[in-house]
Write a protein that holds these residues in place. Structure first.
Motif, short mmCIF file in Angstrom:
data_model
loop_
_atom_site.label_atom_id
_atom_site.label_comp_id
_atom_site.label_asym_id
_atom_site.label_seq_id
_atom_site.Cartn_x
_atom_site.Cartn_y
_atom_site.Cartn_z
N ILE A 1 21.20 -22.72 28.63
CA ILE A 1 20.76 -21.16 28.51
C ILE A 1 20.43 -20.97 27.19
CG2 ILE A 1 21.58 -18.93 28.73
CD1 ILE A 1 23.11 -19.62 31.15
N LYS A 2 18.75 -20.54 26.59
CA LYS A 2 18.79 -20.45 25.08
C LYS A 2 20.02 -18.40 24.98
CE LYS A 2 15.58 -23.34 24.80
NZ LYS A 2 14.26 -24.03 23.50
N GLY A 3 19.42 -18.58 23.54
CA GLY A 3 20.08 -17.25 23.04
C GLY A 3 20.30 -16.82 21.77
N ILE B 1 34.14 -23.58 20.25
CA ILE B 1 33.58 -25.48 19.65
C ILE B 1 34.57 -26.03 18.84
CG2 ILE B 1 31.61 -25.93 21.05
CD1 ILE B 1 30.34 -24.98 18.26
N THR B 2 34.86 -27.12 18.25
CA THR B 2 35.31 -27.31 17.03
C THR B 2 34.97 -27.00 15.33
OG1 THR B 2 34.26 -29.10 16.40
CG2 THR B 2 36.63 -29.36 17.97
N LYS B 3 35.55 -26.05 14.10
CA LYS B 3 34.97 -25.80 14.14
C LYS B 3 33.83 -26.31 11.95
CE LYS B 3 35.88 -22.98 9.00
NZ LYS B 3 35.25 -24.06 8.58
N SER B 4 34.42 -27.92 12.58
CA SER B 4 33.57 -28.61 12.21
C SER B 4 32.25 -29.34 12.84
CB SER B 4 34.27 -30.14 12.02
OG SER B 4 34.30 -30.83 13.35
N SER B 5 32.28 -28.89 13.97
CA SER B 5 30.85 -28.63 14.60
C SER B 5 29.91 -27.83 14.80
CB SER B 5 30.82 -28.38 16.44
OG SER B 5 31.98 -29.71 17.23
N VAL B 6 30.52 -26.52 14.10
CA VAL B 6 29.63 -25.06 13.30
C VAL B 6 29.69 -25.81 12.40
CG1 VAL B 6 30.42 -23.24 12.93
CG2 VAL B 6 30.93 -23.77 14.86
N ASP B 7 30.07 -25.96 11.29
CA ASP B 7 29.52 -26.88 10.12
C ASP B 7 28.84 -27.85 9.95
OD1 ASP B 7 31.42 -24.77 9.02
OD2 ASP B 7 32.69 -26.44 8.92
N ASP B 8 29.10 -28.97 11.07
CA ASP B 8 27.65 -30.29 11.09
C ASP B 8 26.29 -29.77 11.58
OD1 ASP B 8 30.08 -32.05 10.02
OD2 ASP B 8 30.47 -32.67 11.93
N MET B 9 26.65 -28.52 12.82
CA MET B 9 25.37 -28.57 12.83
C MET B 9 25.11 -27.42 12.35
SD MET B 9 26.45 -28.18 17.26
CE MET B 9 25.03 -28.04 17.78
N ALA C 1 30.11 -28.00 34.82
CA ALA C 1 32.31 -27.31 35.27
C ALA C 1 32.71 -26.71 34.18
CB ALA C 1 32.73 -28.83 34.52
N SER C 2 33.31 -26.85 34.03
CA SER C 2 33.94 -25.51 32.98
C SER C 2 34.33 -25.72 31.68
CB SER C 2 35.42 -25.45 33.24
OG SER C 2 36.53 -26.86 33.36
N SER C 3 32.87 -26.42 30.65
CA SER C 3 32.90 -26.28 29.79
C SER C 3 31.99 -25.76 28.90
CB SER C 3 32.93 -28.09 29.07
OG SER C 3 34.29 -28.68 29.37
N VAL C 4 31.54 -25.08 27.27
CA VAL C 4 30.51 -25.13 26.92
C VAL C 4 30.76 -25.58 25.95
CG1 VAL C 4 29.49 -23.27 26.21
CG2 VAL C 4 31.20 -22.48 28.43
N MET C 5 29.05 -25.97 25.54
CA MET C 5 28.71 -26.29 24.33
C MET C 5 27.67 -26.03 23.96
SD MET C 5 29.43 -30.59 25.72
CE MET C 5 29.08 -30.63 27.47
N PHE C 6 27.28 -26.58 22.74
CA PHE C 6 26.23 -25.69 22.15
C PHE C 6 24.86 -26.41 21.79
CE2 PHE C 6 28.97 -22.20 21.69
CZ PHE C 6 28.92 -21.65 22.27
N ILE C 7 23.91 -26.37 21.79
CA ILE C 7 22.32 -27.18 21.19
C ILE C 7 22.03 -26.72 20.54
CG2 ILE C 7 20.49 -28.68 21.43
CD1 ILE C 7 21.82 -28.91 24.49
#
Length: 69
Positions: A9-11, A39-47, A61-67
């Motif tokens: 889902i894009k947003g 998500i981890t703060k390091s993922s926010v920073d890295d991305m 499943a019950s996980s939410v990840m971002f791309i």
């Protein structure tokens, strides 16, 4: 990039609440739909995720990840 998750889902990022280890990221997917994921703060920073960015929530499943392309 190929990925097995099919629920994409894009947003637009409307809010980020950074903690010490994790960050809460909220996106507006349109039509009044908001999705919040942790998500981890390091993922926010890295991305380099920032308010206003267009990203994709990948839900499996019950996980939410971002791309972010």
């Amino acid at each position: 990039m190929k990925i097995s998750g099919r629920n994409k889902i894009k947003g637009k990022v409307v809010n980020i609440i950074n903690g010490i280890v994790t960050s809460e990221v909220e996106i507006d997917a349109g039509n009044g739909i908001r999705i919040v994921g942790v998500i981890t703060k390091s993922s926010v920073d890295d991305m380099n995720i920032n308010v206003g960015d267009e990203i994709t929530a990948l839900i499996k499943a019950s996980s939410v990840m971002f791309i972010k392309d």
